[in-house]
Design a protein around this motif. Structure first.
Motif, PDB file in Angstrom:
ATOM      1  N   LYS A   1      76.041  95.428  21.005  1.00  0.00           N
ATOM      2  CA  LYS A   1      76.336  94.268  20.295  1.00  0.00           C
ATOM      3  C   LYS A   1      77.945  94.088  20.077  1.00  0.00           C
ATOM      4  O   LYS A   1      78.523  95.187  19.947  1.00  0.00           O
ATOM      5  CB  LYS A   1      75.901  94.184  18.902  1.00  0.00           C
TER       6      LYS A   1
ATOM      7  N   VAL B   1      76.807  87.841  23.444  1.00  0.00           N
ATOM      8  CA  VAL B   1      75.319  87.775  23.271  1.00  0.00           C
ATOM      9  C   VAL B   1      74.834  89.266  23.328  1.00  0.00           C
ATOM     10  O   VAL B   1      75.296  90.101  24.489  1.00  0.00           O
ATOM     11  CB  VAL B   1      74.854  86.994  24.456  1.00  0.00           C
TER      12      VAL B   1
ATOM     13  N   ARG C   1      79.702  84.336  24.219  1.00  0.00           N
ATOM     14  CA  ARG C   1      78.993  83.258  23.578  1.00  0.00           C
ATOM     15  C   ARG C   1      79.870  82.037  24.097  1.00  0.00           C
ATOM     16  O   ARG C   1      80.904  82.017  24.026  1.00  0.00           O
ATOM     17  CB  ARG C   1      79.086  83.311  22.201  1.00  0.00           C
TER      18      ARG C   1
ATOM     19  N   ARG D   1      72.641  78.241  24.748  1.00  0.00           N
ATOM     20  CA  ARG D   1      71.722  79.181  24.164  1.00  0.00           C
ATOM     21  C   ARG D   1      70.709  79.775  25.467  1.00  0.00           C
ATOM     22  O   ARG D   1      69.921  80.408  24.938  1.00  0.00           O
ATOM     23  CB  ARG D   1      70.706  78.315  23.317  1.00  0.00           C
TER      24      ARG D   1
ATOM     25  N   GLU E   1      69.960  83.650  24.923  1.00  0.00           N
ATOM     26  CA  GLU E   1      69.644  84.066  23.464  1.00  0.00           C
ATOM     27  C   GLU E   1      68.306  84.934  23.798  1.00  0.00           C
ATOM     28  O   GLU E   1      68.073  85.959  22.947  1.00  0.00           O
ATOM     29  CB  GLU E   1      69.005  82.974  22.671  1.00  0.00           C
TER      30      GLU E   1
ATOM     31  N   GLY F   1      68.783  88.927  23.229  1.00  0.00           N
ATOM     32  CA  GLY F   1      68.484  89.505  22.036  1.00  0.00           C
ATOM     33  C   GLY F   1      66.982  89.736  21.671  1.00  0.00           C
ATOM     34  O   GLY F   1      66.645  90.262  20.512  1.00  0.00           O
ATOM     35  N   GLU F   2      66.159  89.367  22.578  1.00  0.00           N
ATOM     36  CA  GLU F   2      64.633  89.343  22.173  1.00  0.00           C
ATOM     37  C   GLU F   2      63.855  90.465  23.181  1.00  0.00           C
ATOM     38  O   GLU F   2      62.837  91.120  22.576  1.00  0.00           O
ATOM     39  CB  GLU F   2      63.936  88.259  22.226  1.00  0.00           C
TER      40      GLU F   2
ATOM     41  N   CYS G   1      74.005  77.022  32.118  1.00  0.00           N
ATOM     42  CA  CYS G   1      75.135  76.718  31.178  1.00  0.00           C
ATOM     43  C   CYS G   1      76.157  76.116  31.766  1.00  0.00           C
ATOM     44  O   CYS G   1      77.246  75.600  31.134  1.00  0.00           O
ATOM     45  CB  CYS G   1      75.737  78.378  30.460  1.00  0.00           C
TER      46      CYS G   1
END
Length: 132
Positions: free
Chosen positions: A46, A51, A82, A87, A90, A93-94, A130
């Motif tokens: 992080k 991201v 970022r 998005r 994203e 992060g999962e 993006c």
């Protein structure tokens, strides 16, 4: 490129849903951490303005005879800056961007190359989205 190495980034070590420690990378984006054998870990990378990414390491089947020698795992990690309104990254992060597990035959941790390729393909798609 929208990716950057990780100087002064946070590296969180998680196991069984619990954060074990947080380490800050040095000016070259490097860090060192000792992990216990026979556990699974999620390592989260992080940095403000970037991201998050993470990797999964499964050392649960590590051979007892290998404990004396120990093991090293190197991760060359970059993070995406970022982007306002984007998005597409994203999911990072999962779910882990890469997975490694102990291979008894090779007596070492081995990266799941097929999974890594699938994640790289997903990243290529995210970059293209993006840029639209």
């Amino acid at each position: 490129s929208s990716e950057s190495i990780l100087p002064q980034a946070s590296v969180e070590i998680w196991s069984n849903g619990e954060m074990l420690t947080t380490i800050e990378t040095n000016s070259k984006g490097r860090y060192d951490c000792k992990l216990a054998y026979f556990n699974s870990y999620v390592v989260k990378y992080k940095k403000d303005g970037f991201v998050q990414k993470m990797v999964a390491i499964d050392a649960t089947d590590f051979a007892r005879e290998s404990r004396e020698r120990g093991f090293t795992i190197e991760v060359d990690m970059t993070l995406f800056k970022r982007q306002p309104g984007c998005r597409e990254f994203e999911f990072l992060g999962e779910i882990p961007i890469a997975r490694a597990s102990y291979n008894k035959r090779a007596n070492t941790l081995v990266w799941d190359k097929r999974y890594i390729q699938e994640m790289n393909d997903r990243l290529v798609s995210a970059v293209a989205e993006c840029r639209k």
